[in-house]
Write an enzyme that holds these catalytic residues in place. Sequence first.
Site, PDB file in Angstrom:
ATOM      1  N   HIS A 141       2.325  -5.438   1.125  1.00 42.58           N
ATOM      2  CA  HIS A 141       3.492  -6.115   0.539  1.00 42.58           C
ATOM      3  C   HIS A 141       3.242  -7.572   0.181  1.00 42.58           C
ATOM      4  O   HIS A 141       3.982  -8.154  -0.605  1.00 42.58           O
ATOM      5  CB  HIS A 141       4.669  -6.081   1.524  1.00 42.58           C
ATOM      6  CG  HIS A 141       5.311  -4.749   1.663  1.00 42.58           C
ATOM      7  ND1 HIS A 141       4.656  -3.666   2.199  1.00 42.58           N
ATOM      8  CD2 HIS A 141       6.558  -4.321   1.341  1.00 42.58           C
ATOM      9  CE1 HIS A 141       5.480  -2.628   2.215  1.00 42.58           C
ATOM     10  NE2 HIS A 141       6.632  -3.003   1.697  1.00 42.58           N
ATOM     11  N   GLU A 179      10.632  -6.228   0.038  1.00 37.08           N
ATOM     12  CA  GLU A 179      11.430  -5.037  -0.294  1.00 37.08           C
ATOM     13  C   GLU A 179      12.835  -5.410  -0.756  1.00 37.08           C
ATOM     14  O   GLU A 179      13.441  -4.737  -1.573  1.00 37.08           O
ATOM     15  CB  GLU A 179      11.523  -4.118   0.932  1.00 37.08           C
ATOM     16  CG  GLU A 179      10.181  -3.585   1.342  1.00 37.08           C
ATOM     17  CD  GLU A 179      10.157  -2.101   1.581  1.00 37.08           C
ATOM     18  OE1 GLU A 179      11.211  -1.457   1.536  1.00 37.08           O
ATOM     19  OE2 GLU A 179       9.044  -1.570   1.794  1.00 37.08           O
ATOM     20  N   ASP A 186       0.056   5.191   1.191  1.00 35.49           N
ATOM     21  CA  ASP A 186       0.510   4.016   1.931  1.00 35.49           C
ATOM     22  C   ASP A 186       1.659   4.462   2.828  1.00 35.49           C
ATOM     23  O   ASP A 186       2.206   5.551   2.660  1.00 35.49           O
ATOM     24  CB  ASP A 186       0.991   2.924   0.965  1.00 35.49           C
ATOM     25  CG  ASP A 186       1.492   1.695   1.706  1.00 35.49           C
ATOM     26  OD1 ASP A 186       0.803   1.266   2.657  1.00 35.49           O
ATOM     27  OD2 ASP A 186       2.584   1.178   1.403  1.00 35.49           O
ATOM     28  N   SER A 187       2.033   3.602   3.762  1.00 31.37           N
ATOM     29  CA  SER A 187       3.180   3.927   4.603  1.00 31.37           C
ATOM     30  C   SER A 187       4.480   3.919   3.789  1.00 31.37           C
ATOM     31  O   SER A 187       5.486   4.429   4.253  1.00 31.37           O
ATOM     32  CB  SER A 187       3.277   2.916   5.743  1.00 31.37           C
ATOM     33  OG  SER A 187       3.312   1.604   5.218  1.00 31.37           O
ATOM     34  N   CYS A 212      -1.848  -7.156   3.969  1.00 29.42           N
ATOM     35  CA  CYS A 212      -0.767  -6.174   4.061  1.00 29.42           C
ATOM     36  C   CYS A 212      -0.344  -5.889   2.631  1.00 29.42           C
ATOM     37  O   CYS A 212      -0.289  -6.802   1.796  1.00 29.42           O
ATOM     38  CB  CYS A 212       0.396  -6.743   4.868  1.00 29.42           C
ATOM     39  SG  CYS A 212       1.894  -5.740   4.804  1.00 29.42           S
ATOM     40  N   CYS A 258      -2.894   1.416   2.608  1.00 29.73           N
ATOM     41  CA  CYS A 258      -2.219   0.770   3.735  1.00 29.73           C
ATOM     42  C   CYS A 258      -3.241   0.037   4.621  1.00 29.73           C
ATOM     43  O   CYS A 258      -4.181   0.654   5.125  1.00 29.73           O
ATOM     44  CB  CYS A 258      -1.506   1.843   4.544  1.00 29.73           C
ATOM     45  SG  CYS A 258      -0.636   1.230   5.978  1.00 29.73           S
TER      46      CYS A 258
END
Length: 284
Positions: free
Chosen positions: A187, A153, A11-12, A185, A74
Amino acid sequence: MNQDLPIGIFDSGVGGLTVYRALHERLPDERFIYLGDTARVPYGTKSLATVERYAIENSLFLEARGIKLLVVACNTASALALPAIRKAMSVDVIGVIEPGARAAVEEAGGKSIGVIATEATVQSHAYRNAIASRAPSVKVIERACPLFVSLAEEGWAETDVARFVAAEYLEEIKGSDVGTLVLGCTHYPILSRVIQQTMGNDVLLIDSGEATAHDVWMLLNEKSLTRRVLEDSERERHLCDDLDHFYVTDAAERFSRVAERFLGSAPSVLEAVEVWGHDELRTY
Ligand code: DGL
């Protein structure tokens, strides 16, 4: 192909840990190598050429470590770079877009489908196209929700700020009588409670990570690649235990902290590495 090799995931950054969690739950006997490209995150605001380059570098790094399958956790890399990654790799590659789109269509009951994702994923219309190839008459409403990444985050998933931002982002989709909403996404599953409250209980949220874990399970079975568990003690797996290896390209300590927040435990084996400039990269 050795069935006892681990599954590679990249993932990024930290968001792909939601996909790791889904894979771990669905495939508790498997081992995983996770790479978070924390030095170059975010991908969601970058160009196609850049995302492709980063994605190939990450993939080759994992392949060089010995994996039997690659999961591109991702969404942005899956949306923009999957053909390029497949060309560069000799193992099977599974992205999160196709499984997520399929689950969205299956569960929407013919109603419209909402998709929330990064700017790059929305601009690529990867979800819209994948949904259209299965259900051409279904209307798709896409919306980029970049602030959701920072909220997750920061550990602000359950705050008034998150509720306010969600209400703003989701207003149009909420007014469109959708049957499902794709969390497009990595997140966004962290914010699923707030997103569900905002959308109401009639809308089913689609976590692409869970749908992807199902596809990985199918592929491993089809190709007889499921890992052999020789001893019962090996079955006592926990998220982030020392059988799974984690790599980051920067800021390992921060990754560890956010992982603990996302998963309830920090990786036991975590290493900071550089994935670019290696010999194997010259060949692609
Ligand atoms: N991992 C990215 C995705 O799923 C989100 C974070 C980023 O922009 O890199 O699209």
